[in-house]
Design a protein around this motif. Structure first.
Motif, mmCIF file in Angstrom:
data_model
loop_
_atom_site.group_PDB
_atom_site.id
_atom_site.type_symbol
_atom_site.label_atom_id
_atom_site.label_comp_id
_atom_site.label_asym_id
_atom_site.label_seq_id
_atom_site.Cartn_x
_atom_site.Cartn_y
_atom_site.Cartn_z
ATOM 1 N N ALA A 300 0.889 -1.023 0.477
ATOM 2 C CA ALA A 300 0.082 -0.136 -0.266
ATOM 3 C C ALA A 300 0.599 1.490 -0.536
ATOM 4 O O ALA A 300 0.388 2.021 -0.997
ATOM 5 C CB ALA A 300 -0.846 0.551 0.758
ATOM 6 N N LEU A 301 1.681 0.863 0.869
ATOM 7 C CA LEU A 301 2.954 2.515 0.233
ATOM 8 C C LEU A 301 3.186 2.867 -0.517
ATOM 9 O O LEU A 301 3.471 3.799 -0.780
ATOM 10 C CB LEU A 301 4.105 2.466 1.540
ATOM 11 N N GLN A 302 3.802 2.120 -1.025
ATOM 12 C CA GLN A 302 4.127 1.507 -2.856
ATOM 13 C C GLN A 302 2.967 2.143 -3.405
ATOM 14 O O GLN A 302 3.912 3.428 -4.100
ATOM 15 C CB GLN A 302 5.014 0.277 -3.211
ATOM 16 N N ARG A 303 2.381 2.246 -3.775
ATOM 17 C CA ARG A 303 1.192 2.365 -4.450
ATOM 18 C C ARG A 303 1.226 4.084 -3.955
ATOM 19 O O ARG A 303 0.489 4.870 -4.799
ATOM 20 C CB ARG A 303 -0.339 1.991 -3.847
ATOM 21 N N GLN A 304 0.498 4.066 -2.798
ATOM 22 C CA GLN A 304 0.639 5.644 -2.412
ATOM 23 C C GLN A 304 2.245 6.887 -3.471
ATOM 24 O O GLN A 304 1.603 7.552 -2.980
ATOM 25 C CB GLN A 304 0.651 5.769 -1.047
ATOM 26 N N LEU A 305 3.321 6.164 -3.025
ATOM 27 C CA LEU A 305 4.049 7.138 -3.009
ATOM 28 C C LEU A 305 4.305 6.987 -4.808
ATOM 29 O O LEU A 305 4.543 8.254 -4.675
ATOM 30 C CB LEU A 305 5.319 6.080 -3.138
#
Length: 369
Positions: A300-305
């Motif tokens: 989820a963090l990667q998608r948000q970045l």
């Protein structure tokens, strides 16, 4: 130097203050020796921690408990024996105590305060100290059992006392990932802390508050040198005020849309609140480096970045950059080192707290401009 609490004129405020005092008393961990009780922040509907009077997230409470300390009897030539846990705190204490105190800092350069284990020499210094300064609110989580069971009758002073601490909810408002399965989010909730953020030193006004706490304690314990402590504290406060103004001016050069931070763990919340940044996410969604992210959280963090167009992941010197570097490689952003929980060596770029703040701001500016 500490200002007195303002009188409250309404019954609502009086009841709120009473409730906070009762909550603090119920949650306090017993320790030997005098101790400062830490002010507890309320959480506003929007998620930001505030005080009972509706103040901001990084300013001191109007009223807070100070230690009831008695003067230490010192023989001729003997200095007050002072222990500070982290080297950042030790630098602040040194600026106030100077040559009038015998200062020992427990954590060496590069040590993680969340996971540091005391040595036999540390135990001896703790038991022989006249006063021990801690940051408090869990930053020294691995040291707490040792500090609580120390020998001797040293005073224990938490410098975060009276600061309106930010709650984890203030971060999670911006970091909830709706596309993450509900079961995964519930599991993550159980794995990570939801307490108060102890990393107050990332905003300069909070360290100015530390100075007042430290000057008060040293003056109470060593009244013969109280005037010296007061003068040194006043001079250091002037330096810190100038630093705060300098940072605000430097940050103004970054376009508002670029003021997005992703860090290794929840450590720059006060910096973001003070200087106008947004915390987009963290590799470890916790105030503690001892926690571990789930696979769902990392995805989820990667998608948000990618969605936010984040330019860098900022990693502290006490944390392994491996996981952050892996995410950065996948997303195509840089990893930028900062000094968050520790100073550098004496010949490094962050040898003092003031140097640390200047280095971090310069590094953030270079990564985000």
């Amino acid at each position: 130097m500490l200002s007195s609490g303002r009188a409250h004129n309404t019954l609502t405020l009086a009841l709120s203050a009473l409730m906070l005092l009762l909550l603090a008393a119920a949650c306090a961990t017993p320790v030997s020796g005098p101790v400062v009780t830490t002010g507890v922040a309320e959480t506003a509907p929007g998620g930001e921690a505030t005080d009972a009077h509706g103040g901001g997230a990084i300013h001191a409470e109007d009223e807070y408990d100070l230690p009831d300390l008695s003067p230490v009897t010192l023989v001729e030539g003997e200095r007050l024996r002072v222990v500070a846990t982290t080297n950042i705190l030790g630098d602040v204490v040194r600026n106030i105590g100077g040559d009038q105190i015998e200062l020992t800092t427990l954590l060496p350069v590069g040590a993680d305060p969340h996971s540091y284990n005391a040595t036999p020499a540390d135990l001896r210094m703790l038991s022989e100290a006249h006063v021990i300064f801690i940051v408090g609110e869990g930053i020294e989580e691995s040291l707490l059992p040792v500090i609580e069971n120390r020998g001797g009758d040293s005073a224990l002073v938490a410098v975060n006392t009276g600061i309106n601490l930010m709650a984890m909810d203030a971060y999670e408002e911006d970091e909830v990932h709706e596309d993450e399965p509900e079961e995964a989010r519930e599991g993550d909730e159980a794995d990570h802390d939801h307490g108060l953020d102890p990393h107050t030193w990332t905003a300069v006004p909070n360290v100015m508050h530390w100075v007042e706490i430290i000057e008060h304690a040293l003056s109470e314990l060593d009244p013969a040198n109280a005037e010296t402590y007061e003068g040194a504290a006043g001079a250091y406060l002037a330096e810190l005020e100038a630093l705060d103004t300098e940072i605000e001016a430097a940050v103004a050069a970054i376009p508002a849309e670029n003021r997005k931070l992703v860090t290794d763990h929840e450590t720059f919340g006060y910096f973001a609140a003070q200087y106008g940044f947004e915390i987009i996410g963290t590799v470890i969604p916790s105030f503690s480096t001892l926690a571990a992210p789930s696979a769902q959280e990392l995805a989820a963090l990667q998608r948000q970045l990618e969605a936010e167009g984040v330019r860098a992941i900022f990693v502290g010197s006490t944390v392994s950059p491996t996981l952050a570097q892996q995410i950065a490689n996948d997303v195509g952003v840089r990893v930028t080192p900062l000094y968050s929980d520790s100073l550098s060596t004496s010949d490094g770029p962050a040898a003092t707290y003031i140097d640390l703040m200047r280095y971090n701001v310069a590094s953030i500016l270079a990564a985000l401009e």
